[in-house]
Scaffold this active site. Structure first.
Site, short mmCIF file in Angstrom:
data_model
loop_
_atom_site.label_atom_id
_atom_site.label_comp_id
_atom_site.label_asym_id
_atom_site.label_seq_id
_atom_site.Cartn_x
_atom_site.Cartn_y
_atom_site.Cartn_z
N ASP A 236 0.83 -1.21 0.00
CA ASP A 236 0.00 0.00 0.00
C ASP A 236 0.86 1.26 0.00
O ASP A 236 0.56 2.23 -0.72
CB ASP A 236 -0.97 0.00 1.18
CG ASP A 236 -0.31 -0.36 2.51
OD1 ASP A 236 0.92 -0.57 2.54
OD2 ASP A 236 -1.03 -0.45 3.52
N TYR A 237 1.92 1.27 0.79
CA TYR A 237 2.82 2.43 0.85
C TYR A 237 3.45 2.70 -0.51
O TYR A 237 3.51 3.85 -0.97
CB TYR A 237 3.90 2.21 1.91
CG TYR A 237 5.00 3.25 1.88
CD1 TYR A 237 4.82 4.49 2.50
CD2 TYR A 237 6.20 3.01 1.22
CE1 TYR A 237 5.83 5.45 2.45
CE2 TYR A 237 7.21 3.96 1.17
CZ TYR A 237 7.02 5.18 1.79
OH TYR A 237 8.01 6.13 1.74
#
EC number: 2.4.1.80
Length: 394
Positions: A236-237
């Protein structure tokens, strides 16, 4: 001696800077919560002209709330969307839950994908790959299995997807559930987490969790598609970073990403926090310094020493007063994120808050001690920069 005096003056200055930064974070997050969260978003376009959305739902195992959580996605009030349910293992009991819902809602455009596609070490990406490759809409909504929604959640998120926005995310929070472990989670996700999460986003730092993210598929494809992020555990990052690097802005939904897992305990919460801390340390090494000093007890000691050094105030009196102020502001923050009455008493809040704050140093040291994490069905050794390698049992 002069060197020691200089060091003490520097530490005192650092303490006052820390005080200003942390309390700015408190005020920013509380004000943003009051102005933005739990408000009905303005409709940016007619309902009938809302763009299509492909929902990718990674599933692994069954908990008591899974079927109810999943069902909320079949009941969305949205004109054009598809539900792509993804299960890795052929013997996973989640398959039966999916088939039950597919039979109950034949008019919903929904499909089940079993088996995944091995493209890297990230099991979530591997699970989602077949669905991602056939997703037919320009907007991709990746949403974890433990999330529940209300009928207008997707409409709210799409209305935030304006011309220059490439990613819409939801602030993680926790639904009302029974038991002290649930209270502990709710206190964390209503106090410490939103303070950092909101203030980071308000000041321009890209802080996103992948629990509920709406993204432009063409932008992801420009970055290499999902397969480009299969080398990371914290996909996600890096997905958010890739979108930001291409000049797109982020927007936060007015609705929280409501976690409603039916399986929870204090030990599970602690393990989750340790895993997240390990990931942050490996992705952003500055976390080693920034994270401990941003927590209440450590920060209060540092600032208390600075106040004693400059003003000769009693350290312990200042420490207690500072912690009390932090405790009160955290409660205000929690009530704002909740958007209504809490399901537990002020005494429960006080106990959960104290225990959560007391756990922080143990969690941080545990994360430093062991660079490996266990996630889903595998164990992984983290590398600096966020990549990882799977540890295979011999």
């Amino acid at each position: 001696m002069a060197l020691l005096d200089l060091a003490q003056e520097g530490m005192a200055l650092f303490g006052f800077v820390l005080f200003v930064v942390l309390w700015l974070m408190h005020f920013m997050s509380i004000i943003y919560t009051r102005l933005h969260l739990n408000k009905k978003a303005t409709d940016k376009q007619p309902y009938s002209k809302l763009p299509g959305v492909s929902l990718l739902k990674p599933l692994k195992g069954v908990d008591p709330n899974l079927i109810n959580n999943l069902e909320t996605f079949f009941e969305l009030d949205y004109p054009k969307y598809e539900v792509l349910l993804c299960v890795q293992d052929h013997d996973d009991p989640a398959i039966d839950v999916c088939k039950k819902l597919l039979g109950k809602y034949p008019n919903v455009d929904a499909r089940l994908f079993i088996g995944g596609k091995k493209v890297g070490i990230n099991p979530k990406i591997n699970n989602l790959m077949p669905a991602y490759e056939v997703a037919k809409y320009d907007l991709i909504w990746i949403c974890d299995s433990g999330i529940r929604v209300i009928p207008d959640t997707l409409t709210d998120m799409v209305n935030q997807m304006t011309e220059k926005v490439g990613l819409v995310h939801g602030l993680p929070y926790v639904a009302d559930r029974q038991g002290f472990a649930a209270t502990l989670e709710q206190v964390y996700f209503g106090t410490s987490h939103p303070r950092s999460y909101i203030s980071a986003n308000v000041t321009g730092f890209k802080c996103v969790t992948g629990m509920s993210c709406l993204m432009r598929k063409d932008v992801l494809d420009q970055a290499g598609g999902l397969i480009a992020f299969a080398q990371y555990i914290a996909e996600d990052y890096f997905m958010a970073k890739a979108i930001a690097d291409r000049g797109w802005r982020f927007s936060m939904s007015t609705q929280v990403a409501m976690q409603n897992s039916g399986s929870y305990s204090i030990s599970q919460f602690q393990s989750r926090m340790i895993r997240w801390t390990k990931l942050r340390i490996n992705m952003l090494p500055a976390t080693i310094i920034c994270e401990p000093i941003s927590e209440c007890f450590v920060a209060s000691l540092i600032i208390g020493w600075a106040a004693h050094h400059v003003f000769r105030w009693d350290i312990m009196v200042f420490f207690m007063c500072h912690c009390l102020a932090w405790f009160i502001f955290d409660y205000i923050q929690l009530r704002g994120v909740q958007g209504g009455t809490l399901c537990f008493s002020k005494l429960d809040y006080a106990v959960a808050w104290f225990i959560r704050e007391s756990m922080t140093i143990y969690i941080f040291l545990s994360a430093l001690w062991d660079p490996t994490i266990s996630w889903r069905t595998g164990r992984y050794r983290l590398r600096c920069g966020g990549t990882a390698e799977e540890i295979l049992d011999v």
